[in-house]
Design a protein around this motif. Structure first.
Motif, PDB file in Angstrom:
ATOM      1  N   TYR A  70       0.833  -1.197   0.000  1.00 58.79           N
ATOM      2  CA  TYR A  70       0.000   0.000   0.000  1.00 58.79           C
ATOM      3  C   TYR A  70       0.876   1.257   0.000  1.00 58.79           C
ATOM      4  CZ  TYR A  70      -4.209  -2.741   0.555  1.00 58.79           C
ATOM      5  OH  TYR A  70      -5.234  -3.597   0.318  1.00 58.79           O
ATOM      6  N   ALA A  87      -1.510 -17.060   5.243  1.00 63.36           N
ATOM      7  CA  ALA A  87      -0.828 -16.055   4.431  1.00 63.36           C
ATOM      8  C   ALA A  87      -0.925 -14.701   5.118  1.00 63.36           C
ATOM      9  CB  ALA A  87      -1.397 -16.002   3.013  1.00 63.36           C
ATOM     10  N   PHE A  90       4.826 -12.929   6.065  1.00 61.34           N
ATOM     11  CA  PHE A  90       5.787 -13.447   5.103  1.00 61.34           C
ATOM     12  C   PHE A  90       7.180 -13.188   5.641  1.00 61.34           C
ATOM     13  CE2 PHE A  90       3.077 -14.325   1.461  1.00 61.34           C
ATOM     14  CZ  PHE A  90       1.925 -13.650   1.820  1.00 61.34           C
ATOM     15  N   GLY A 109       0.971  -9.607   5.967  1.00 61.62           N
ATOM     16  CA  GLY A 109       0.138  -9.869   4.795  1.00 61.62           C
ATOM     17  C   GLY A 109      -0.838  -8.744   4.484  1.00 61.62           C
ATOM     18  N   PRO A 110      -1.552  -8.196   5.481  1.00 64.03           N
ATOM     19  CA  PRO A 110      -2.531  -7.140   5.188  1.00 64.03           C
ATOM     20  C   PRO A 110      -1.913  -5.880   4.581  1.00 64.03           C
ATOM     21  CG  PRO A 110      -2.951  -8.083   7.343  1.00 64.03           C
ATOM     22  CD  PRO A 110      -1.664  -8.669   6.872  1.00 64.03           C
ATOM     23  N   ASP A 111      -0.585  -5.704   4.675  1.00 65.51           N
ATOM     24  CA  ASP A 111       0.056  -4.530   4.065  1.00 65.51           C
ATOM     25  C   ASP A 111       0.385  -4.749   2.592  1.00 65.51           C
ATOM     26  OD1 ASP A 111      -0.047  -3.455   6.519  1.00 65.51           O
ATOM     27  OD2 ASP A 111       2.089  -3.663   6.984  1.00 65.51           O
ATOM     28  N   ILE A 112       0.251  -5.983   2.140  1.00 69.81           N
ATOM     29  CA  ILE A 112       0.663  -6.316   0.779  1.00 69.81           C
ATOM     30  C   ILE A 112      -0.552  -6.271  -0.153  1.00 69.81           C
ATOM     31  CG2 ILE A 112       1.721  -8.095  -0.664  1.00 69.81           C
ATOM     32  CD1 ILE A 112       2.975  -9.234   1.882  1.00 69.81           C
ATOM     33  N   ILE A 113      -0.351  -5.736  -1.358  1.00 72.64           N
ATOM     34  CA  ILE A 113      -1.393  -5.839  -2.384  1.00 72.64           C
ATOM     35  C   ILE A 113      -1.113  -7.072  -3.239  1.00 72.64           C
ATOM     36  CG2 ILE A 113      -2.424  -4.769  -4.408  1.00 72.64           C
ATOM     37  CD1 ILE A 113      -1.906  -2.072  -3.140  1.00 72.64           C
ATOM     38  N   SER A 114       0.128  -7.199  -3.687  1.00 75.13           N
ATOM     39  CA  SER A 114       0.480  -8.378  -4.467  1.00 75.13           C
ATOM     40  C   SER A 114       1.979  -8.611  -4.381  1.00 75.13           C
ATOM     41  CB  SER A 114       0.057  -8.211  -5.925  1.00 75.13           C
ATOM     42  OG  SER A 114       0.955  -7.340  -6.577  1.00 75.13           O
TER      43      SER A 114
ATOM     44  N   GLU B  26      -5.748   0.599  -4.732  1.00 80.46           N
ATOM     45  CA  GLU B  26      -4.849   1.648  -5.232  1.00 80.46           C
ATOM     46  C   GLU B  26      -4.621   1.566  -6.735  1.00 80.46           C
ATOM     47  OE1 GLU B  26      -1.336   1.981  -2.892  1.00 80.46           O
ATOM     48  OE2 GLU B  26      -2.464   2.637  -1.144  1.00 80.46           O
ATOM     49  N   TYR B  30      -3.848  -6.215 -12.736  1.00 79.11           N
ATOM     50  CA  TYR B  30      -2.988  -7.324 -13.140  1.00 79.11           C
ATOM     51  C   TYR B  30      -3.756  -8.218 -14.096  1.00 79.11           C
ATOM     52  CZ  TYR B  30      -0.850  -5.796  -8.791  1.00 79.11           C
ATOM     53  OH  TYR B  30      -0.309  -5.029  -7.796  1.00 79.11           O
ATOM     54  N   SER B  41      -7.138 -17.633   2.125  1.00 75.74           N
ATOM     55  CA  SER B  41      -6.940 -16.186   2.104  1.00 75.74           C
ATOM     56  C   SER B  41      -7.592 -15.528   0.894  1.00 75.74           C
ATOM     57  CB  SER B  41      -5.444 -15.871   2.110  1.00 75.74           C
ATOM     58  OG  SER B  41      -4.843 -16.390   0.945  1.00 75.74           O
ATOM     59  N   ARG B  57       2.302 -14.109 -10.191  1.00 72.52           N
ATOM     60  CA  ARG B  57       1.928 -12.992  -9.326  1.00 72.52           C
ATOM     61  C   ARG B  57       0.797 -13.447  -8.417  1.00 72.52           C
ATOM     62  NH1 ARG B  57       2.661  -7.716  -8.696  1.00 72.52           N
ATOM     63  NH2 ARG B  57       4.019  -7.531 -10.488  1.00 72.52           N
ATOM     64  N   VAL B  58       0.956 -13.175  -7.141  1.00 67.59           N
ATOM     65  CA  VAL B  58      -0.084 -13.513  -6.173  1.00 67.59           C
ATOM     66  C   VAL B  58      -0.741 -12.222  -5.717  1.00 67.59           C
ATOM     67  CG1 VAL B  58      -0.595 -14.640  -3.990  1.00 67.59           C
ATOM     68  CG2 VAL B  58       1.240 -15.516  -5.434  1.00 67.59           C
ATOM     69  N   VAL B  59      -2.023 -12.078  -5.980  1.00 66.92           N
ATOM     70  CA  VAL B  59      -2.764 -10.898  -5.533  1.00 66.92           C
ATOM     71  C   VAL B  59      -3.498 -11.291  -4.263  1.00 66.92           C
ATOM     72  CG1 VAL B  59      -4.402  -9.110  -6.198  1.00 66.92           C
ATOM     73  CG2 VAL B  59      -3.100 -10.288  -7.964  1.00 66.92           C
ATOM     74  N   MET B  60      -3.208 -10.575  -3.179  1.00 70.60           N
ATOM     75  CA  MET B  60      -3.806 -10.916  -1.890  1.00 70.60           C
ATOM     76  C   MET B  60      -5.332 -10.761  -1.940  1.00 70.60           C
ATOM     77  SD  MET B  60      -1.057 -11.622  -0.308  1.00 70.60           S
ATOM     78  CE  MET B  60      -1.474 -11.718   1.413  1.00 70.60           C
ATOM     79  N   HIS B  62      -7.535  -9.854   0.198  1.00 70.50           N
ATOM     80  CA  HIS B  62      -8.164  -8.660   0.787  1.00 70.50           C
ATOM     81  C   HIS B  62      -8.042  -7.440  -0.112  1.00 70.50           C
ATOM     82  CE1 HIS B  62      -4.245  -6.935   1.788  1.00 70.50           C
ATOM     83  NE2 HIS B  62      -3.880  -8.177   2.065  1.00 70.50           N
ATOM     84  N   ALA B  63      -7.107  -7.487  -1.104  1.00 66.03           N
ATOM     85  CA  ALA B  63      -6.905  -6.326  -1.971  1.00 66.03           C
ATOM     86  C   ALA B  63      -7.702  -6.423  -3.265  1.00 66.03           C
ATOM     87  CB  ALA B  63      -5.416  -6.169  -2.282  1.00 66.03           C
TER      88      ALA B  63
END
Lengths: 119, 165
Positions: A70, A87, A90, A109-114, B26, B30, B41, B57-60, B62-63
């Motif tokens: 983010y 997940a 990490f 994990g919650p701070d990551i988008i991908s 944001e 992808y 998850s 590519r892994v997209v979380m 929650h996003a």
């Protein structure tokens, strides 16, 4: 002297009986168990999806990864080491941050988008 | 799309092997082939085939905001996606090699008094004592079981078996 106001009555909630200590859990034919039990096909699909995901984690271990986080932050790590069951965390080595290189780092994990890596 | 996290495995399954565009938080977008979606998850694993390597590519989960489906994979891509993380040897081995490998392993396990049966549509999966299965190509990483004690023991046995060969 006046009587104090009565407190509101609280209903007593009766919980279902737990399984007996010598038993083997709730009766699988009870309505409660049936309501909880998803179809077998669901479980099968879930397990194949999960297995593929776990294999992807296995494939990424030890490889350089790029995290997109983010606030438009992009960081590289030299080595992806591990991640927990949900997940949620990490663990990486040699994380290149704007403030310098961290030998070992734990990324939430919650701070990551991908994140991405190449195989 | 908060809904994304609450989808059922069947709904997620319908995205697998599709060419999709994922819109994430944001304004990140992808595109790629969906390999899988983690049911825990809800993270999406995308693959992009490049000249020599494959970008994963892994997209979380929650996003994820929106997932658009563009294309469906043909058989070649489908095959490629399903073997993307399995060892490279698997694709090179013929079915005959695997068959002899399976028979050798089965007889070796039986010699060691470990009960083995064959399972699956093609009878390619070895089932140990009804609680552990070994899929082709029958290496220590191909074992799966919900009992981790049995799993680690059989994996160690397989490792011994492979080093002795």
């Amino acid at each position: 002297m006046e009587n104090p106001p009565l407190l509101p009555q609280v209903p007593v909630i009766r919980l279902p009986r737990p399984p007996s200590p010598s038993g083997r859990g709730f009766d699988p034919s009870s309505p409660r168990a049936l309501a909880h039990h998803a179809a077998d096909s669901h479980q099968k699909i879930r397990s194949t999806l999960r297995e593929r995901f776990l294999r992807s984690l296995l494939a990424s271990s030890g490889l350089p990864v790029t995290f997109t986080m983010y606030q438009r932050v992009t960081v590289n790590a030299e080595k992806f080491n591990a991640c927990d069951m949900e997940a949620y965390n990490f663990q990486v080595s040699n994380l290149q941050t704007p403030l310098g290189v961290q030998d070992e780092a734990l990324i939430r994990g919650p701070d990551i988008i991908s994140y991405s890596f190449c195989i | 799309m908060t809904d994304w996290l609450n989808k059922t495995p069947v709904e997620w399954q319908s995205f697998v092997n599709k060419d999709v565009k994922v819109s994430a938080d944001e304004k990140n977008e992808y595109q790629g082939w969906v390999i899988t979606i983690d049911p825990v998850s809800a993270s999406i694993v995308l693959a992009n085939f490049e000249a020599q390597k494959t970008q994963i590519r892994v997209v979380m989960g929650h996003a994820v905001q929106k997932v658009e489906v563009f294309n469906e994979a043909d058989d070649i891509i489908r095959e490629r996606l399903s073997h993307i993380f399995s060892s490279y040897e698997t694709s090179l081995q013929t079915s005959e090699d695997l068959e002899t490998k399976k028979q050798n392993l089965k007889s070796w396990l039986e010699q060691n008094n470990i009960p083995v049966t064959l399972q699956g549509k093609l009878m390619r999966t070895l089932c140990v004592a009804g609680v552990l299965s070994i899929d082709p190509p029958y290496g220590p990483d191909d074992c799966s079981s919900s009992n981790e004690i049995i799993l680690s023991r059989i994996q160690r046995l397989l490792q011994d078996y492979l080093t002795r060969q």
